[in-house]
Design a protein around this motif. Structure first.
Motif, PDB file in Angstrom:
ATOM      1  N   ALA A   1      -1.294 119.787  25.024  1.00  0.00           N
ATOM      2  CA  ALA A   1      -0.483 120.738  25.654  1.00  0.00           C
ATOM      3  C   ALA A   1      -0.927 122.007  25.685  1.00  0.00           C
ATOM      4  N   ASP A   2      -2.086 122.438  24.985  1.00  0.00           N
ATOM      5  CA  ASP A   2      -2.595 123.758  24.995  1.00  0.00           C
ATOM      6  C   ASP A   2      -3.885 123.578  26.176  1.00  0.00           C
ATOM      7  N   LEU A   3      -4.272 122.562  26.328  1.00  0.00           N
ATOM      8  CA  LEU A   3      -5.143 122.405  27.386  1.00  0.00           C
ATOM      9  C   LEU A   3      -4.742 122.759  28.837  1.00  0.00           C
ATOM     10  N   ALA A   4      -5.598 123.168  29.750  1.00  0.00           N
ATOM     11  CA  ALA A   4      -5.090 123.640  31.142  1.00  0.00           C
ATOM     12  C   ALA A   4      -4.870 122.170  31.822  1.00  0.00           C
ATOM     13  N   ALA A   5      -4.205 122.145  32.852  1.00  0.00           N
ATOM     14  CA  ALA A   5      -3.648 121.086  33.670  1.00  0.00           C
ATOM     15  C   ALA A   5      -4.940 120.551  34.626  1.00  0.00           C
ATOM     16  N   ASP A   6      -5.878 121.437  34.752  1.00  0.00           N
ATOM     17  CA  ASP A   6      -7.110 121.131  35.477  1.00  0.00           C
ATOM     18  C   ASP A   6      -8.187 121.135  34.864  1.00  0.00           C
ATOM     19  N   LEU A   7      -8.797 119.923  34.895  1.00  0.00           N
ATOM     20  CA  LEU A   7      -9.701 119.487  33.813  1.00  0.00           C
ATOM     21  C   LEU A   7     -11.336 119.347  34.267  1.00  0.00           C
ATOM     22  N   ARG A   8     -12.075 119.278  33.710  1.00  0.00           N
ATOM     23  CA  ARG A   8     -13.424 118.639  33.998  1.00  0.00           C
ATOM     24  C   ARG A   8     -13.713 117.838  32.999  1.00  0.00           C
ATOM     25  N   VAL A   9     -13.925 116.438  33.436  1.00  0.00           N
ATOM     26  CA  VAL A   9     -14.344 115.480  32.605  1.00  0.00           C
ATOM     27  C   VAL A   9     -15.847 114.974  32.709  1.00  0.00           C
ATOM     28  N   GLU A  10     -16.535 114.983  31.433  1.00  0.00           N
ATOM     29  CA  GLU A  10     -18.019 114.659  31.599  1.00  0.00           C
ATOM     30  C   GLU A  10     -18.208 113.371  30.922  1.00  0.00           C
ATOM     31  N   LEU A  11     -18.794 112.456  31.554  1.00  0.00           N
ATOM     32  CA  LEU A  11     -19.317 111.024  30.802  1.00  0.00           C
ATOM     33  C   LEU A  11     -20.818 111.577  30.166  1.00  0.00           C
ATOM     34  N   ARG A  12     -20.762 111.967  28.994  1.00  0.00           N
ATOM     35  CA  ARG A  12     -21.966 112.233  28.388  1.00  0.00           C
ATOM     36  C   ARG A  12     -22.910 111.364  27.941  1.00  0.00           C
ATOM     37  N   THR A  13     -22.418 110.172  27.642  1.00  0.00           N
ATOM     38  CA  THR A  13     -23.350 108.723  27.318  1.00  0.00           C
ATOM     39  C   THR A  13     -22.803 107.619  28.041  1.00  0.00           C
ATOM     40  N   PRO A  14     -23.675 106.661  28.319  1.00  0.00           N
ATOM     41  CA  PRO A  14     -23.300 105.801  29.169  1.00  0.00           C
ATOM     42  C   PRO A  14     -21.904 104.978  29.023  1.00  0.00           C
ATOM     43  N   LEU A  15     -20.994 105.007  30.093  1.00  0.00           N
ATOM     44  CA  LEU A  15     -19.700 104.434  29.835  1.00  0.00           C
ATOM     45  C   LEU A  15     -19.729 103.267  30.328  1.00  0.00           C
ATOM     46  N   ARG A  16     -19.282 101.940  29.566  1.00  0.00           N
ATOM     47  CA  ARG A  16     -19.234 100.854  29.990  1.00  0.00           C
ATOM     48  C   ARG A  16     -17.787 100.336  29.794  1.00  0.00           C
ATOM     49  N   VAL A  17     -17.171 100.463  30.785  1.00  0.00           N
ATOM     50  CA  VAL A  17     -15.548 100.242  30.787  1.00  0.00           C
ATOM     51  C   VAL A  17     -15.483  99.116  31.893  1.00  0.00           C
ATOM     52  N   LYS A  18     -14.740  97.948  31.415  1.00  0.00           N
ATOM     53  CA  LYS A  18     -14.443  96.973  32.543  1.00  0.00           C
ATOM     54  C   LYS A  18     -12.941  97.264  33.205  1.00  0.00           C
ATOM     55  N   SER A  19     -12.766  96.865  34.444  1.00  0.00           N
ATOM     56  CA  SER A  19     -11.485  96.631  35.150  1.00  0.00           C
ATOM     57  C   SER A  19     -11.532  95.413  36.174  1.00  0.00           C
ATOM     58  N   ARG A  20     -10.448  94.583  35.838  1.00  0.00           N
ATOM     59  CA  ARG A  20     -10.641  93.383  36.798  1.00  0.00           C
ATOM     60  C   ARG A  20     -11.662  92.617  36.339  1.00  0.00           C
ATOM     61  N   GLY A  21     -12.394  92.634  35.321  1.00  0.00           N
ATOM     62  CA  GLY A  21     -13.567  91.628  34.773  1.00  0.00           C
ATOM     63  C   GLY A  21     -14.839  92.143  35.137  1.00  0.00           C
ATOM     64  N   ALA A  22     -15.079  93.315  35.727  1.00  0.00           N
ATOM     65  CA  ALA A  22     -16.270  93.744  36.014  1.00  0.00           C
ATOM     66  C   ALA A  22     -16.304  95.451  35.491  1.00  0.00           C
ATOM     67  N   PHE A  23     -17.567  95.739  35.221  1.00  0.00           N
ATOM     68  CA  PHE A  23     -17.943  97.117  34.586  1.00  0.00           C
ATOM     69  C   PHE A  23     -17.740  98.188  35.817  1.00  0.00           C
ATOM     70  N   ILE A  24     -16.855  98.972  35.854  1.00  0.00           N
ATOM     71  CA  ILE A  24     -16.566 100.147  36.880  1.00  0.00           C
ATOM     72  C   ILE A  24     -17.819 100.722  37.297  1.00  0.00           C
ATOM     73  N   GLU A  25     -17.855 101.079  38.542  1.00  0.00           N
ATOM     74  CA  GLU A  25     -19.212 101.707  39.020  1.00  0.00           C
ATOM     75  C   GLU A  25     -18.767 102.805  39.555  1.00  0.00           C
ATOM     76  N   GLN A  26     -17.655 103.356  39.508  1.00  0.00           N
ATOM     77  CA  GLN A  26     -16.973 104.590  40.038  1.00  0.00           C
ATOM     78  C   GLN A  26     -16.095 105.267  39.267  1.00  0.00           C
ATOM     79  N   PHE A  27     -15.849 106.575  39.441  1.00  0.00           N
ATOM     80  CA  PHE A  27     -14.879 107.212  38.418  1.00  0.00           C
ATOM     81  C   PHE A  27     -13.511 106.558  38.520  1.00  0.00           C
ATOM     82  N   ASP A  28     -13.026 105.745  37.556  1.00  0.00           N
ATOM     83  CA  ASP A  28     -11.492 105.346  37.502  1.00  0.00           C
ATOM     84  C   ASP A  28     -11.113 105.817  36.401  1.00  0.00           C
ATOM     85  N   LEU A  29     -10.259 106.934  36.580  1.00  0.00           N
ATOM     86  CA  LEU A  29      -9.381 107.406  35.261  1.00  0.00           C
ATOM     87  C   LEU A  29      -8.326 106.407  34.825  1.00  0.00           C
TER      88      LEU A  29
END
Length: 327
Positions: free
Chosen positions: A191-219
């Motif tokens: 609640a103390d964070l601003a509503a507008d944020l910058r997200v940085e993927l600092r190390t390799p992100l390996r997250v799957k969606s529908r059985g495949a690793f995402i290759e675009q930003f998918d919040l």
């Protein structure tokens, strides 16, 4: 759970620390050092916590009580949680956060700093982690097995880069209290964070969606993976099953406006010795940044959880480190 409601996170404790090695020999280390530190550390931890008869074959241990090594590396499945009993990749109660500078060439006398995150029951085994990393340095780092001395360990204040020394040059220092973070506090911190944020993927992100690793930003996929990780860590290493329905939280994340997403896929290789056989593995992931507009508080809280616990595959190596800052 209504669309504008907050979410109650489990009371899972987290401790962050910064460790410093002093290199005793010249050496060359990989650009990304998470797997190097994790691989050698497992053996050192076992030698610090198990009888010698168990070294290399803990599965044959006949001790009535689980030793620290088996609690950390061979965690039993929790009773009464059927949907987790088929989980093969059991989350570990620790994360090694390698340096992000990608330095490779080290001279004798150089330092190597890296982070350690202990989660839930993992905090109880802090002394074994210290002895394990002492042993890893004495055994040697990298292919050259360059010797290193564990020089200093500091426990860090939540969300701050400074803290209190608990170990210096072979001597354990006794702080008054460990600066633990209770993850149940994350919604109020969000609640103390601003509503507008910058997200940085600092190390390799390996997250799957529908059985495949995402290759675009998918919040939505990132928030879903963060909630899954939070729930599984709570079930295996914390207060128990997290029973919150976080599907509306994922839907709220999918509705957030994303701007200036600049990401790329990076690959890196590691050598696995699991099962006694050396084999090469390629573990790629997304790195980069994105701007988020008008992020609901509960989504901010999930992003804070991702920044503490990492998210996605290979988190124990330091993958999936998510930075969250104001725009």
């Amino acid at each position: 759970m209504a669309a504008d409601s907050t979410i109650i996170f489990p009371p899972l404790s987290v401790l962050r620390a910064r460790l410093t090695y002093r290199l005793l020999e010249d050496t060359t280390l990989p650009t990304y050092k998470g797997a190097l530190l994790r691989g050698g550390f497992g053996y050192a931890f076992q030698r610090a916590s198990c009888a010698q008869s168990c070294w290399g074959h803990a599965e044959r241990c006949d001790a009535a009580l689980l030793c620290p090594y088996r609690w950390v590396f061979e965690t039993p499945h929790p009773e009464g949680v059927p949907h987790l009993h088929d989980l093969q990749d059991v989350p570990r109660p620790f994360i090694i956060e390698p340096p992000l500078d990608h330095k490779q060439h080290y001279a004798a006398g150089d330092t190597l700093d890296f982070g350690l995150v202990l989660i839930g029951r993992g905090v109880d085994f802090l002394p074994y982690f210290l002895v394990g990393f002492e042993g890893l340095g004495a055994t040697g780092l990298g292919r050259d097995e360059a010797k290193a001395r564990l020089e200093r360990v500091e426990t860090l204040e939540p969300f701050r880069p400074f803290g209190t020394p608990i170990y210096q040059d072979g001597r354990v220092l006794a702080p008054a209290d460990l600066p633990l973070l209770n993850l149940a506090e994350l919604p109020s911190r969000a609640a103390d964070l601003a509503a507008d944020l910058r997200v940085e993927l600092r190390t390799p992100l390996r997250v799957k969606s529908r059985g495949a690793f995402i290759e675009q930003f998918d919040l939505g996929a990132i928030v879903q993976a963060a909630c899954w990780r939070l729930g599984s860590l709570s079930a295996f290493h914390g207060p128990g099953l997290w029973r919150a329905d976080y599907r509306p939280l994922v839907e709220a994340a999918r509705a957030v406006r994303v701007e200036r997403a600049e990401l790329r896929w990076v690959d890196w290789e590691r050598t696995s010795t699991r099962g006694g056989e050396r084999r090469k593995m390629t573990l790629g992931g997304l790195i980069g940044t994105a701007a988020l507009r008008e992020v609901p508080v509960k989504v901010r809280a999930a992003l804070l959880a991702a920044s503490v616990l990492h998210v996605g595959k290979a988190s124990v190596f330091g993958h999936g480190l998510v930075g969250v800052t104001h725009l």
